[in-house]
Design an enzyme around this catalytic site. Structure first.
Site, PDB file in Angstrom:
ATOM      1  N   TYR A 112      28.558  20.487  28.774  1.00  0.00           N
ATOM      2  CA  TYR A 112      29.238  19.682  27.753  1.00  0.00           C
ATOM      3  C   TYR A 112      30.717  20.052  27.736  1.00  0.00           C
ATOM      4  O   TYR A 112      31.074  21.234  27.831  1.00  0.00           O
ATOM      5  CB  TYR A 112      28.631  19.983  26.366  1.00  0.00           C
ATOM      6  CG  TYR A 112      29.391  19.339  25.228  1.00  0.00           C
ATOM      7  CD1 TYR A 112      29.020  18.094  24.731  1.00  0.00           C
ATOM      8  CD2 TYR A 112      30.506  19.973  24.659  1.00  0.00           C
ATOM      9  CE1 TYR A 112      29.728  17.496  23.703  1.00  0.00           C
ATOM     10  CE2 TYR A 112      31.220  19.373  23.634  1.00  0.00           C
ATOM     11  CZ  TYR A 112      30.829  18.140  23.154  1.00  0.00           C
ATOM     12  OH  TYR A 112      31.528  17.540  22.141  1.00  0.00           O
TER      13      TYR A 112
ATOM     14  N   GLU B 127      34.918  13.003  25.188  1.00  0.00           N
ATOM     15  CA  GLU B 127      33.728  13.847  25.264  1.00  0.00           C
ATOM     16  C   GLU B 127      32.931  13.512  26.517  1.00  0.00           C
ATOM     17  O   GLU B 127      32.710  12.340  26.809  1.00  0.00           O
ATOM     18  CB  GLU B 127      32.867  13.623  24.020  1.00  0.00           C
ATOM     19  CG  GLU B 127      31.648  14.532  23.963  1.00  0.00           C
ATOM     20  CD  GLU B 127      30.767  14.225  22.752  1.00  0.00           C
ATOM     21  OE1 GLU B 127      30.736  15.035  21.822  1.00  0.00           O
ATOM     22  OE2 GLU B 127      30.112  13.166  22.757  1.00  0.00           O
TER      23      GLU B 127
END
Ligand code: GDP
Ligand code: MN
Length: 382
Positions: free
Chosen positions: A101, A189
């Site tokens: 991530y 993101e």
């Protein structure tokens, strides 16, 4: 403005962030044609602005044309958490060794940019933050000093990414930071950022929120905005020049000035009600503006009562009252309305409203009384 995944990936690509080649498609035939060009296996991905598409069945791998067609038929038109899939992104499928991530966002409290990296990618990051907060490495980035490769490398080391992914991930982070700053985003993101078995690191998903205040220096955003998904009422309000934000309660709110609109939401909450929206009609409150505001609010079927809260400064209350009376003649309103007028010429305004006062249109002397009444009427209507 929130971008779809495919738009986000195209945005990423401009800043040198590696993404897989892919194409947008709207019909099963287009999906198959795209898959043939890209080469199997492909992944067919629902383009909706909501997370958890994978779990909802909106992301499927296809090894050949018949699978690609079957997945396309299942995914196009599918409803994912209230979002109907109109388009899919067909991408050459990646082999995945590990999922990570990475993100940059604004930390308003710290007045800095915030970088976050985790070795636990591919799952909901909020869940990781709750279960295992130490699994997310964080770094505040001073907007004046920028973000170096050394800082990126330190961050991936701290996050505990696999050794063979660290250089590649640091490169991606530096490019992602450029995309965030130069691209005028509020959020970038990547979840998951993947490591392939042959040691490459690339973005498998993209979530990008652009800062609308910067639109003036990005003429290229018009193309992105043309397909952007916007709430129907927010779109309508924007066309009318109103500042409207939909909420999920049942008391419709109209106020003049953003500060008063926020306070109005607060008092409705305080007396146990729930605002259906935030709506700032700004300085003027002509019949036209009032009618527009009422039209937007009443198009929300959850609205059970309306609270009009006006503080007359430069705006004069008798003008507002006339606006309300005229607007009532134009817009059909099926729910009760409570009006609180205060400030310049409030008495005159109340006088005007008293001529049309009924069970459905009530004036209240104070903001608190009006809030109580509007909340009570909303409750009674159920
Ligand atoms: P989200 O569920 O909306 O976050 O959609 P993502 O784009 O993140 O995809 C969800 C999951 O699907 C990923 O975490 C991967 O596990 C899987 N996935 C997506 N693309 C590929 C791919 O190209 N190859 C493989 N093997 N899995 C993929
Ligand atoms: Mn994802």
């Amino acid at each position: 403005m929130d971008l779809f995944e495919y738009q986000g990936k195209q945005y990423f690509a401009r800043y040198g962030i590696p993404v897989s080649p892919g194409e947008v498609a709207v019909t099963p035939d287009e999906v198959v044609a795209a898959a043939e060009r890209l080469g199997y296996p492909v992944v067919v991905k629902a383009q909706v602005q909501v997370g958890g598409r994978g779990k909802a069945g909106g992301i499927k791998l296809a090894a050949d044309a018949s699978e690609a067609r079957a997945h396309a038929e299942a995914i196009i038109g599918m409803d994912i958490k209230g979002h109907v899939v109109k388009r899919v992104w067909v991408e050459h499928a990646s082999d995945i060794a590990r999922e990570y991530y990475a993100s940059f966002t604004l930390d308003r409290g710290a007045k800095a940019h915030l970088a976050m990296v985790s070795a636990r990618g591919g799952v909901d990051i909020e869940q990781v933050a709750e279960e295992d907060p130490l699994a997310i490495a964080r770094l505040h980035v001073d907007p004046y000093l920028g973000f170096s490769h050394e800082q990126a490398r330190k961050l991936v080391d701290e996050a505990g990414l696999d050794a063979e992914a660290r250089e590649g991930a640091a490169d991606v982070l530096v490019a992602l930071h450029r995309c965030f700053v130069e691209g005028d985003a509020d959020l970038v993101e990547v979840n998951p950022l993947v490591l392939t078995p042959d040691g490459r690191v690339h973005a498998l998903d993209a979530k990008v929120t652009l800062d609308d205040n910067a639109a003036f220096r990005h003429p290229e955003w018009e193309e992105l905005a043309a397909v952007a998904e916007m709430d129907e009422r927010e779109r309508l309000a924007r066309q009318m020049g109103l500042q409207y934000v939909g909420l999920d309660g049942d008391v419709g709110i109209i106020a003049n000035g953003a500060g008063l609109a926020m306070s109005t939401c607060d008092v409705v909450n305080q007396v146990g009600g729930r605002p259906a929206n935030f709506l700032d009609i700004g300085g003027g409150a002509s019949a036209e503006v009032m009618a527009n505001a009422l039209e937007v609010i009443t198009s929300d079927t959850n609205v059970r009562s309306i609270f009009v809260n006006i503080f007359g400064g430069i705006t004069r209350c008798e003008e507002v009252a006339n606006g309300i009376v005229t607007a009532l003649g134009r817009v059909d309103i099926a729910v009760p309305m409570v009006v609180r007028l205060d400030g310049t010429n409030a008495d005159q305004g109340r006088q005007i409203l008293s001529t049309v006062e009924s069970d459905e249109l009530i004036t209240a002397p104070s903001m608190m009384d009006a809030a109580r009444l509007a909340v009570e009427l909303a409750g009674r209507a159920k």
